[in-house]
Scaffold this motif. Sequence first.
Motif, PDB file in Angstrom:
ATOM      1  N   LYS A  64      -0.333  -7.421  -3.569  1.00  0.00           N
ATOM      2  CA  LYS A  64      -1.330  -7.300  -2.598  1.00  0.00           C
ATOM      3  C   LYS A  64      -2.027  -8.501  -2.502  1.00  0.00           C
TER       4      LYS A  64
ATOM      5  N   SER B  81       3.107  -3.235  -6.515  1.00  0.00           N
ATOM      6  CA  SER B  81       2.278  -2.999  -5.542  1.00  0.00           C
ATOM      7  C   SER B  81       0.826  -3.678  -5.791  1.00  0.00           C
TER       8      SER B  81
ATOM      9  N   SER C 164       0.712  -1.208  -0.009  1.00  0.00           N
ATOM     10  CA  SER C 164       0.055  -0.158  -0.061  1.00  0.00           C
ATOM     11  C   SER C 164       1.111   1.264   0.308  1.00  0.00           C
TER      12      SER C 164
END
Lengths: 273, 273
Positions: free
Chosen positions: A143, A139, A78
């Motif tokens: 995730k 990213s 994040s």
Amino acid sequence: MFSNENGVKKNSCVFGYKHALLHRHRHYEDENEWGCGSWLEYTLVVVLASILLLGSLGLTLFWVIQYQGGFAWREDPSKEFNLHPVLMVAGFITFSGFSILLYRICRCCRRIYVKLLHTVFHALAIPCVAVGFLAVLDSHNLKQPAIPNFYSLHSWIGLVTMGLFAIQFVVGFFSFLVLLCCEGATAGFRAALVPIHASFGLTTFMLAIAAAVTGLTEKVMFTLGNTYSEWPEQGIVVNALAMVLIALGILVSFAVRSPTLSADTKLLVTERL
Amino acid sequence: MFSNENGVKKNSCVFGYKHALLHRHRHYEDENEWGCGSWLEYTLVVVLASILLLGSLGLTLFWVIQYQGGFAWREDPSKEFNLHPVLMVAGFITFSGFSILLYRICRCCRRIYVKLLHTVFHALAIPCVAVGFLAVLDSHNLKQPAIPNFYSLHSWIGLVTMGLFAIQFVVGFFSFLVLLCCEGATAGFRAALVPIHASFGLTTFMLAIAAAVTGLTEKVMFTLGNTYSEWPEQGIVVNALAMVLIALGILVSFAVRSPTLSADTKLLVTERL
């Protein structure tokens, strides 16, 4: 609007004039011909553009650090994402914007130095854009669950912008720097390429702004959802950042096209009145 | 790039040449001086721009009718909203785009007719934008519960675009049409205003594209939410519409700045090589 160039009399013919323009170096006495209004306009554009170019980067940093938790690398996807907006604004807006402006309105240096600075500023944008691109891919993929890539219109616009930027850089580098090694033989080709390079350069800058504002819309809607309409602080900061980018779009395209601001446009384009 | 104008010899001086350009009417024999490449470029830009300008409106209509339920007035606020994207694209993109292009590259008519057509096309955009603006306000206010206005960055960009459009229209109308009544006295003022009007005109068009792509991002995220990332049909249609708008931004700014396309730019801007 016609200045007394070195060795070119006012009553010389168009072709001699144009030829002389292509082969001359700039002289400092040219500056004296600028009126007070032109200097005011010039100073205002330079100061305002610098404030907005640095301000857009500062505001992005402020938004990301204050409201999105700051930065990290792969250990926190994040926060790794947060590198994306900052690096993209740094590369596509701040570095590219300064590069376009200094090329167009730099009045104090010889052409080749301005060209090299223009290249260096754009070259500085490359690692920013590359790392910013990797940061968002990384990213998304890291995730849990992974976020798909390249589905949104922000990503499509971003890909077009990166493609145009790369073409502009490669074509510009080879045409205006490498081809200088055989200066005489390539002058016609380089002259024909100038308006195309300038036009697509400004277009790439505008596309970068379009990519940025769609990205900001996406992010603010993912983050704030329905509370966006209640005027939260973060929403106002993101809107303000978008308005700075829009103001930059207006200012840069004005500066690039303004005949009074350019150090080099001595013959005005005759347009319809 | 210098053509044999009526009464202007190739060896006449810059000032006489410029003066003659400002006061002459265009002659059809000029066309013969265009090379094959210029005609190809011209035809390609005109055809492609027409397809994209009509295509963007067609795609917006298709999206709204196929996926958003079509149109209504105040009896159904959700469908009243649908007037907003269609009318805004019609006004800011299709009408304004045709107006910019025909002014810049129309080679067959006298200047005053082209000016009037340019004004008429922009005037046609005004009711579209006005009704499109009312439709979104109305649909927001009539919804239960009411949706707040002017909180999103799309709305802020839209307001800036409408403001610049209005200023451009009023200044353009008075400066280039009304002031013609005292033609000689205002020639210098009008000449100075041309590059500013042209620059801000193109900027307004680019801002309209930025407003449109942020609006599309907002709408698609409100409508599709997380399913957007699963490549639904509607998402692809909206992305395709955004890409048409981006292509238009690239094409129109290229056409406006291309020295070979313009019917009027006889003196090339001398830029750095």
